[in-house]
Scaffold this active site. Structure first.
Site, PDB file in Angstrom:
ATOM      1  N   GLY A   1       6.449 -33.809 -15.328  1.00  0.00           N
ATOM      2  CA  GLY A   1       5.292 -33.668 -16.204  1.00  0.00           C
ATOM      3  C   GLY A   1       5.433 -34.433 -17.516  1.00  0.00           C
TER       4      GLY A   1
ATOM      5  N   GLU B   1      10.386 -24.950 -13.005  1.00  0.00           N
ATOM      6  CA  GLU B   1       9.561 -24.084 -13.870  1.00  0.00           C
ATOM      7  C   GLU B   1       9.837 -22.610 -13.571  1.00  0.00           C
ATOM      8  OE1 GLU B   1       5.821 -26.037 -13.064  1.00  0.00           O
ATOM      9  OE2 GLU B   1       6.584 -27.793 -14.133  1.00  0.00           O
TER      10      GLU B   1
ATOM     11  N   GLY C   1       3.557 -33.440  -8.717  1.00  0.00           N
ATOM     12  CA  GLY C   1       2.830 -32.438  -9.498  1.00  0.00           C
ATOM     13  C   GLY C   1       1.490 -32.980  -9.957  1.00  0.00           C
TER      14      GLY C   1
ATOM     15  N   SER D   1       7.085 -37.072 -12.141  1.00  0.00           N
ATOM     16  CA  SER D   1       6.136 -38.111 -12.557  1.00  0.00           C
ATOM     17  C   SER D   1       5.926 -39.203 -11.503  1.00  0.00           C
ATOM     18  CB  SER D   1       6.556 -38.712 -13.905  1.00  0.00           C
ATOM     19  OG  SER D   1       6.579 -37.699 -14.899  1.00  0.00           O
TER      20      SER D   1
ATOM     21  N   ASN E   1       2.361 -30.293  -5.464  1.00  0.00           N
ATOM     22  CA  ASN E   1       2.518 -28.986  -6.103  1.00  0.00           C
ATOM     23  C   ASN E   1       1.394 -28.837  -7.125  1.00  0.00           C
ATOM     24  OD1 ASN E   1       3.316 -26.714  -7.489  1.00  0.00           O
ATOM     25  ND2 ASN E   1       5.076 -27.686  -8.484  1.00  0.00           N
ATOM     26  N   TRP E   2       0.425 -27.992  -6.795  1.00  0.00           N
ATOM     27  CA  TRP E   2      -0.745 -27.850  -7.681  1.00  0.00           C
ATOM     28  C   TRP E   2      -0.454 -26.958  -8.886  1.00  0.00           C
ATOM     29  CZ3 TRP E   2      -5.810 -27.179  -4.281  1.00  0.00           C
ATOM     30  CH2 TRP E   2      -5.945 -28.308  -3.457  1.00  0.00           C
ATOM     31  N   LYS E   3       0.701 -26.334  -8.912  1.00  0.00           N
ATOM     32  CA  LYS E   3       1.072 -25.426 -10.011  1.00  0.00           C
ATOM     33  C   LYS E   3      -0.065 -24.426 -10.274  1.00  0.00           C
ATOM     34  CE  LYS E   3       3.864 -29.124 -11.840  1.00  0.00           C
ATOM     35  NZ  LYS E   3       4.794 -29.529 -12.869  1.00  0.00           N
TER      36      LYS E   3
ATOM     37  N   GLU F   1      14.590 -32.992  -8.326  1.00  0.00           N
ATOM     38  CA  GLU F   1      13.629 -33.105  -9.422  1.00  0.00           C
ATOM     39  C   GLU F   1      14.361 -33.040 -10.762  1.00  0.00           C
ATOM     40  OE1 GLU F   1       9.447 -32.103  -8.049  1.00  0.00           O
ATOM     41  OE2 GLU F   1      10.298 -30.254  -8.802  1.00  0.00           O
TER      42      GLU F   1
ATOM     43  N   HIS G   1      11.780 -24.080  -7.927  1.00  0.00           N
ATOM     44  CA  HIS G   1      11.211 -25.107  -8.813  1.00  0.00           C
ATOM     45  C   HIS G   1      11.752 -24.901 -10.231  1.00  0.00           C
ATOM     46  CE1 HIS G   1       8.305 -27.418 -11.127  1.00  0.00           C
ATOM     47  NE2 HIS G   1       8.087 -28.102 -10.007  1.00  0.00           N
TER      48      HIS G   1
END
Ligand code: PEP
Length: 255
Positions: free
Chosen positions: A173, A97, A234, A213, A9-11, A167, A95
């Site tokens: 992160g 976020e 991530g 992570s 996931n490149w965000k 997750e 997700h």
């Protein structure tokens, strides 16, 4: 036997040039891997370019979100058909976020899953508790709600196409990984819930990724757990060296 699946996931990272360089490097480093599904999920602006750059490779492209409507006056949104048309096979849905910053709910997750499936996209559905919920012993309750409401009215045949990503929000992160035992405990719980809804045989076939992570240093022990079928990565997916190492190490774990 469930096929391992590792997704990056490149965000909201990478310009076109940087994204192309990363995709080319991954293609070069991972072309020999056959027993693992490999997915990268760049920002919307890169999807079409990277799907072209990775054509006929063993790396698929996914989006990080979608909107459930087919088309219309929905400024800023992207439809399932547009994502498919850009060359994607997967889409991340729910997700943490999106849940935290953009008002994603179990109900919108459910609409998005249905829209993705209708269009032939494979949803990677994220579930997971935050730190407060874990500390208040509410992990299983939160996961149960994410699963029951997020997957409401999804048929068994559709469910066989879905990937679930566990997750824990406190591990995303932060550099804090759930221990392999903590991950296995929740993965087993999720498979048990899926078994109640879809039956044991169907639940045994559903792939559950761990995310939070993940690094080259911890992927092997996570993958060694019986109900961990892959990872959603991530930060470590933003560099070819670390993502390629994660995929390679995961592909070497036999169960
Ligand atoms: C993620 O974004 O889904 C994620 C797991 O991030 P990180 O690997 O950086 O914790």
């Amino acid at each position: 036997m469930r096929k391992t699946i590792i997704a990056g996931n490149w965000k909201m990272y990478k310009t076109l040039k940087d994204g192309q360089e990363l995709a080319v490097a991954l293609r070069r480093d991972l072309y020999k891997i056959e027993n693992t599904d490999i997915v990268i999920c760049p920002p919307f602006t890169l999807l079409g370019f990277l799907a072209d750059a990775l054509e006929s490779s063993n790396i698929a492209v996914g989006a990080q979100d979608l909107y459930w409507q087919e088309e219309g006056a929905f400024t800023g949104e992207v439809s399932p058909a547009m994502i498919k048309d850009a060359g994607c096979l997967y889409v991340i849905i729910g997700h943490s976020e999106r849940r935290q910053f953009f008002d994603e709910t179990n109900e919108t997750v459910n609409k998005k899953i249905k829209a993705a499936l209708k269009c032939g996209l494979i949803p990677i559905v994220c579930v997971g508790e935050n730190l407060q919920e874990r500390e208040a012993d509410k992990t299983f309750k939160v996961i149960e709600e994410h699963i029951n409401k997020g997957l409401a009215d999804i048929s068994a045949s559709d469910m066989s196409k879905i990937i679930v990503a566990y997750e824990p929000v406190w591990a995303i992160g932060t550099g804090k990984t759930a221990t392999p035992e903590q991950a296995q405990e929740v993965h087993k719980f999720i498979r048990g819930l899926l078994s109640k809804i879809y039956g044991q045989e169907a639940a045994e076939g559903i792939r559950i990724q761990y995310g939070g992570s993940v690094k080259p240093e911890n992927i092997t022990e996570l993958m060694n757990k019986p109900d961990v079928d892959g990872a959603l990565v991530g930060g470590a997916s933003l560099k070819a060296e670390s993502f390629a190492a994660i995929v390679t190490k995961a592909s070497e774990v036999t169960k």
